[in-house]
Design a protein around this motif. Structure first.
Motif, short mmCIF file in Angstrom:
data_model
loop_
_atom_site.label_atom_id
_atom_site.label_comp_id
_atom_site.label_asym_id
_atom_site.label_seq_id
_atom_site.Cartn_x
_atom_site.Cartn_y
_atom_site.Cartn_z
N LYS A 155 46.79 53.82 -2.93
CA LYS A 155 48.10 54.34 -3.32
C LYS A 155 48.04 55.17 -4.62
N TYR A 156 47.02 54.95 -5.42
CA TYR A 156 46.92 55.73 -6.65
C TYR A 156 46.52 57.18 -6.38
N HIS A 157 46.03 57.43 -5.20
CA HIS A 157 45.80 58.82 -4.80
C HIS A 157 47.13 59.59 -4.84
N ALA A 158 48.20 58.94 -4.39
CA ALA A 158 49.51 59.61 -4.41
C ALA A 158 50.10 59.66 -5.81
N SER A 159 50.01 58.57 -6.55
CA SER A 159 50.69 58.54 -7.85
C SER A 159 50.01 59.45 -8.87
N GLU A 195 43.13 50.03 5.12
CA GLU A 195 43.42 50.98 6.20
C GLU A 195 44.15 52.20 5.65
N GLY A 196 44.88 51.99 4.55
CA GLY A 196 45.61 53.11 3.93
C GLY A 196 44.72 54.30 3.62
N ALA A 197 43.42 54.05 3.48
CA ALA A 197 42.49 55.13 3.15
C ALA A 197 42.47 56.23 4.20
N PHE A 232 37.43 62.36 8.74
CA PHE A 232 36.36 61.46 8.27
C PHE A 232 36.51 60.12 8.98
N ASN A 233 35.40 59.53 9.32
CA ASN A 233 35.45 58.17 9.84
C ASN A 233 35.94 57.23 8.76
N TRP A 234 36.69 56.23 9.20
CA TRP A 234 37.12 55.24 8.23
C TRP A 234 35.89 54.46 7.77
N LYS A 235 35.14 54.00 8.77
CA LYS A 235 33.94 53.20 8.49
C LYS A 235 32.83 54.11 8.01
N GLY A 236 32.35 53.88 6.84
CA GLY A 236 31.20 54.65 6.36
C GLY A 236 31.58 55.90 5.59
N GLN A 237 32.74 56.44 5.85
CA GLN A 237 33.14 57.62 5.08
C GLN A 237 34.33 57.27 4.16
N LYS A 238 35.46 56.92 4.76
CA LYS A 238 36.60 56.54 3.93
C LYS A 238 36.25 55.35 3.04
N THR A 239 35.44 54.46 3.58
CA THR A 239 35.11 53.24 2.84
C THR A 239 34.22 53.48 1.63
N LEU A 240 33.73 54.72 1.49
CA LEU A 240 32.98 55.05 0.25
C LEU A 240 33.83 54.80 -0.99
N GLY A 241 35.16 54.79 -0.81
CA GLY A 241 36.03 54.63 -1.97
C GLY A 241 36.68 53.26 -2.07
N ARG A 242 36.09 52.30 -1.50
CA ARG A 242 36.65 50.93 -1.57
C ARG A 242 36.90 50.49 -3.00
N LYS A 243 36.04 50.90 -3.88
CA LYS A 243 36.18 50.43 -5.27
C LYS A 243 36.86 51.46 -6.18
N PHE A 285 39.68 54.76 -5.53
CA PHE A 285 40.37 55.68 -4.62
C PHE A 285 39.84 57.11 -4.75
N ALA A 286 39.35 57.45 -5.94
CA ALA A 286 38.91 58.82 -6.16
C ALA A 286 37.63 59.14 -5.42
N MET A 287 36.95 58.11 -4.90
CA MET A 287 35.72 58.32 -4.14
C MET A 287 35.97 58.41 -2.64
N ILE A 288 37.20 58.26 -2.22
CA ILE A 288 37.50 58.36 -0.79
C ILE A 288 37.54 59.85 -0.40
N PRO A 289 36.78 60.25 0.63
CA PRO A 289 36.85 61.65 1.06
C PRO A 289 38.29 62.01 1.45
#
Lengths: 468, 468, 468, 468
Positions: free
Chosen positions: B207-211, B282-284, B320-331, B333-337
């Motif tokens: 959610k911080y991607h939006a804010s 999943e929001g990613a 981008f795939n959620w698994k393996g791509q979106k999940t790069l930013g689990r820790k 948000f700025a690392m999520i493609p």
């Protein structure tokens, strides 16, 4: 009888391509490249535009105004229309105050039976008097006569002007039937005070026609009609918008997605108030209502046409001879019959000053002159475009041919042309109505009576929605 | 090979009628009622819409983003496009900072040579770095490669973001060539401060991607690009407009007849910021840029589409795939493609939520998805409409067929579909590209490689003018 | 020392009445009709206006610009101010890039210690460089020095211009402290491209100063500052607004009750771009930034002042001699020091061209010149009005006295006056600062040093709220 | 008799300071700090606001409406006014259709001679009928009676409603005299159709009062009055503005510097249409005209007050008992007398809900309640502010005192209070009219008759100009 139009540049409200058109049984049946099909007549349209016939939804033909009557016959007016690229007119039947709507309708049909039209015709109904309760019942049934638009005059006090009570009641009825309410928007009360004041001051010249109808009278009435429409929930179409003061409330309404629409006419795009000052009473030719405005309004009108704030260009063709008719008001501008000549030159003018001068695109011209009026007044898709199944109402337009507008070459019976001497580039060369050539090289080539009365459907019943 | 499409309801940007279409040599050669002509294939389109193929002018296929690459191939993405009724895409070639434009162009062609497309393809060029003087020379010649639109990023600081100097210089060059400047409009400096601040505060959730990208950052950059365009005299096209703050300056510009245009994408019409809050990361999936906005902006976007403030709906397909791509930013948000899935369902979504819900007309849908993009990006009249001589890029669309959007039935390679489970009415059933059926009943029926690279003409070189 | 001002017409931001004023201990202690009280000095103000002293919140005194320094001393500038009815200035301390804020503050105080002022003085702090982390800490504590407003330059690339990162960080800090952010709003990047382009084309004349800083560069930067303020939540005050493009976003902001404010200066109300064309390089006198604009902007500025879109008229007094300073740019307009003369004639000009010409009311004049700046910059109610307890900063203004503006009668050290030869009606005749007459009949009658440094409170801390 | 007010916080339209006030011969003669002067009465105002007495320019006292008469006497109404901090009312003399203006004026003076007022009083003249030519002559001379504002009703068809001819003629007369035209703006024709329709449908409940007077009827009439004013060149003041539809055209007019002004009343700020639904016919108390509106209009009204789109808050005090008067319409909402109770609580309500809730500043409150009405209606500078020489119409207002609004503590004779039970902070504690305490601690302490009839000057004759 079949017709093949070869090699023309077909232009609709959104497309522009070269193809052949084949016409059978009054309708367009085939569009293709290099059609090889036998036809009774082949028209070579190479290098020319092939446009849907223009529709003029605002005319006053054989119309009584005060003690006189507009000077065209149904035959002459529609010949002029056809020569100028117009293939359908929708004229105003006007109730005589105190009389029934049916009487007005009968009267209009009788005139047209006598001096038969050469192009197709529909009617709007102008309501001037609701005192008799049966009038409202007549109105409720008038769609059976193919009339789906009602006109009201907010000016001409003491003649056809209605008060807000009548206007509002008609709007409520229109809402019931899905009909379009058309208004002539000017504040007749204020104008009446200003005219009497001018008369008292012996201000007799034509220019006082303009000064006694200031732009605020039009802007006010336009907004009043819009607000009353909002209460009634009805569709509104403001005729002959002439000035910014009237454009602004329409723009506001449309920005809010209200069901509000407007048209303007060539006389507001091309003439300003200075024309009323022409010497020797010639200014009287430009006495129409609303009057010619200060020049700056012309740019506002073009802008509004471009932004779809105004959606139609009609003519308000209401011709009077200068000699014998306009001159009735030599001693008092208020006695000059109100109305101007215009049915014949609309397409040429809009093409030349609009398209070739870069003010509007060719597609938008088709939309303003044909597709728009067809959709608003229940004629689409039978009319208003070039597509399979549509009436073959087609204009072959030569975009390079020079033309000088003149009374001499006009089919309108009036003794003058407001645009006399203007040189334009581009003119219709062949006009077809339901597959039949009616005018060719500016000559009528069909027997009057080819034109038919068209029963119109309701506005937007099926086709119009948001986004257009 | 010839094709005859029988009895469909042909819908263009302004017309709507029933007719047959005959196709020869990849093009439409005949439209008529009850055509009696022999064809290699006859398609029964009765009860269905026959639409010009949709054009998607905003995709990122096989696009490197940070350390990863979008997960579709040219074959899978264009198959998905075709299945959804899209027959042409215009993808973004992106200059690698420090490298030449030619290198980018070569790289893009190579990818497409390997995983061949099934529909037609054009390229925009994204400029990220003007440090080398020869880059500006390359840009001046890039129309020879059929590229007539330049893209710049006003965000992604430290990556592809350009400063105002670069933006303004490219605009001046575009003015010289008559090219369109496209901008990703967000204030990258402010976003960078906000992102670093969020990271410092350990705000790691999607959610911080939006804010950290508030609507004002987009509105500001949109206005900046508009004003710089005004100085340069260039044409501007603002991509993926998501909010009122960005709509307002575009509306102001267009009201003033400035040469400013904009698009939005389905993800801004259908998702709001709450999607980023979906549990279990999943929001990613909804991390794209600009981010999903507060819900009220959706009505503003529909209104803008209706009033021609926004003129195109593209997809910004950037899967981008959620698994393996979106999940790069689990820790973080700025690392999520940044990017979302969308190429396949655009037509279905706009038809269902736009047309059947009464938000836009069917004609306007065609204009937003096909005719508009074709005109803006130099593809019209070859593409973007149904008329004689046009490429036979046609979609047979069944307006009554129910469809459930799902990853399961999708041709996109991503491991999810943002619209999963949405039930719509109306779906493409046959898609033709240059007269050849490429997808039928959601199955690819052509060999990859049918799609061609299209050199594009300049914006509006001949056809676009005021009024459209 | 006590003063009694007899029989003047006292005018405040809302009132207008005749009364006597008694001053004790630097403050107004009594207002009444026919006061019978002993005083050290009695001033007969019958037939004259008694106004709160004007406040000038935008001056550059002893200010280094490029290789040169503005040509007034603190003594001459404040004498000129007092002679023109101004009793307080707020000057810009400017950080030298790479140096501390404290160094700038010291430097400013030292100059003022040397050439002492005759009226009261406050400082704003201009931030040019945040690279050193301690600078932000200095800023956080600067209210202790009585500085509650921060200035940033969005132009002058390569000199004092800040990027959006710095601007935005300072705004966030201002939000913390309740300080006002002031911006010089022009897009420095675009201007830099245009200036270099002009130089490359050997466009050397003064007029290119205007053509390389088009109105859109100002409008753009104004909107950018507004949007960034909205994100930061800070108060914004846009200095020297010169054109409609900048007025419009401020008007929009204020209509929405955002905390956004603006000022203009006399040079934008009275000079247009044609002044730059004066022969023999005289145009260089009108090289200030933003540049003089096309004449139509003057009406927009007056309208904005009337509608409280702009709330203050300051001077941006930044004087350079023509000879030796302006002439540095004889061969290149970009080398001409930017700044104009103005501190002395503001009140006369606004009274004559504003009030006597009917553009603004007398009350509004007081609000724009005194009450408004006092409230914005934390001086009210100590300064900015005539009420019990306020500092006796008072101007006796003769509304009928004729005055010809001229270098000859001026106290400013510059070798010219931009308004040379203009004849106005109305001029200050006595100016008091804290109860002491400092200028009388255009002569300095006090020893320099009477002026004090004023620590300012925060904007609106107590008094400003909605509705004003 | 002299009065000394000690230590209060004096608040005017622009200032706010602590001082003492000394009053002699009905007027303010001295303002100072720590005045040492003997006085007949000393009032300790420490911790309290000292405000100029509020002015109520819209009341209907002893006013015949249909078959009944408003239930206050001149004595009770003005006592209530004084108790609430109002020191002057301007009431509407209303011409009986068919009778002379002189007759109306006589009648009004007679009522006031009988039940004498305790505060000062002025009259507007409401014109309902111009049929007799001498009426226009009477109007031309009415300034001799101190009447400089004319009122017209655009609603109440069949009773006091005038047509556009009458309205426009009066506007032209007002232009001649520099008088202010006040309009009750609602489209009476449309309302009449809607009311009759509701009656025909047996819609009898109070809520139909609102549904038969939709916001568009007010917006329309407001715009009509504005446009007619523009033609006539007269000053317009729109009374009791209640909704956005009416605010918008006023805002547009003022943005264009037209001479157009408006007021609202507390009942539109605090009640919405749901109050009409109160059970047991209690809703009838909220039958006033225009009716209570949907709640969203309240924010628009506050915004308009803040932006000086609306410039005055009056009361339209027009009290009827519920029992015996309001209940006349138990069987038909159209028979309920239109009017509400309000004269007593205006200042408390605006202070509490406006100032303490942060919607307007304290200065703006003074401007809206006192300074503004004084300037518009020719009472300034004699009334409307606290300055030397002004009438000592002063309210000592305790900003911390809690007050519960109630019929029990009210001086109005009506059998209910619309605001019954509302708890506010801040209430007047002493009210002086021309230097005499008339109400103290909510008790009348003066003999009726202290109030005088005030002849009013023309609007803005000397003091009002642009910028205020």
């Amino acid at each position: 009888m079949s017709v093949l139009i070869k090699g023309g540049r077909i232009v609709t409200a959104s497309d522009d391509y070269v193809a052949d058109i084949f016409i059978e049984k009054e309708r367009i049946s085939l569009i293709g490249s290099n059609l090889k099909v036998a036809a009774d007549r082949v028209i070579d349209a190479r290098g020319k535009y092939v446009l849907p016939g223009a529709i003029d939804p605002h005319t006053h033909i054989e119309f009584p105004f005060g003690a006189t009557t507009t000077c065209d016959t149904w035959t002459s007016a529609t010949t002029a229309a056809a020569a100028g690229g117009t293939t359908t007119v929708v004229d105003f039947c006007v109730q005589t105050p105190g009389k029934s709507l049916g009487a007005a309708l009968d009267s209009w049909h009788k005139k047209m039976d006598k001096n038969k039209p050469v192009i197709d015709v529909g009617f709007h109904m102008a309501i001037t008097d609701l005192k008799k309760p049966e009038t409202m019942k007549e109105l409720a049934a008038i769609d059976e006569a193919g009339i789906t638009s009602y006109k009201l005059f907010m000016a001409y006090k003491g003649a056809v002007m209605v008060d807000d009570t009548t206007l509002f009641k008609v709007m409520r009825q229109a809402k019931e039937k899905g009909a379009v309410v058309m208004v002539h928007a000017e504040n007749g009360d204020a104008i009446d005070v200003l005219v009497k004041d001018a008369q008292a001051k012996k201000h007799t010249l034509p220019k006082y026609h303009a000064s006694t109808r200031p732009v605020e009278t039009e802007g006010e009435a336009t907004n009043r009609a819009i607000q009353l429409s909002r209460i009634a929930g009805s569709t509104l179409y403001v005729v002959h918008v002439s000035c910014k003061q009237s454009i602004d409330p329409i723009a506001h309404a449309r920005e809010n997605d209200w069901d509000i629409h407007g048209e303007t006419c060539p006389q507001y795009l091309f003439f300003d108030e200075s024309y009323l000052d022409k010497p020797n009473f010639e200014g009287a030719k430009w006495i129409y209502t609303p009057p010619p405005r200060p020049k700056e309004h012309q740019d506002h009108l073009w802008h509004a046409l471009n932004k779809d704030v105004l959606s139609v260009i009609s003519t308000d063709h209401c011709p009077f001879n200068w000699k014998g008719q306009k001159t009735l008001g030599r001693k008092d501008f208020a006695m000059i019959p109100n109305g101007g000549v215009g049915i014949e030159d609309r397409v040429r003018l809009i093409h030349h000053y609009g398209v070739t001068k870069g003010r509007i695109s060719l597609n938008r011209m088709v939309e303003l002159l044909s597709t728009g009026p067809a959709k608003y007044f229940g004629l689409y898709p039978r009319k208003g475009t070039i597509s399979i199944g549509a009436d073959a109402d087609i204009v072959i337009f030569d975009p390079k041919k020079k033309w000088t507008i003149s009374k001499k070459t006009s089919h309108c019976l009036a003794d003058h042309n407001l645009y006399e001497g203007r040189k334009v580039t581009g003119t219709p060369v062949v006009t077809l109505v339901r597959g039949k050539v009616v005018v060719e090289d500016n000559k009528l080539v069909v027997t009057p009576g080819h034109g038919q009365y068209i029963k119109r459907a309701n506005y937007g019943s099926k086709l119009l929605a948001k986004g257009k």
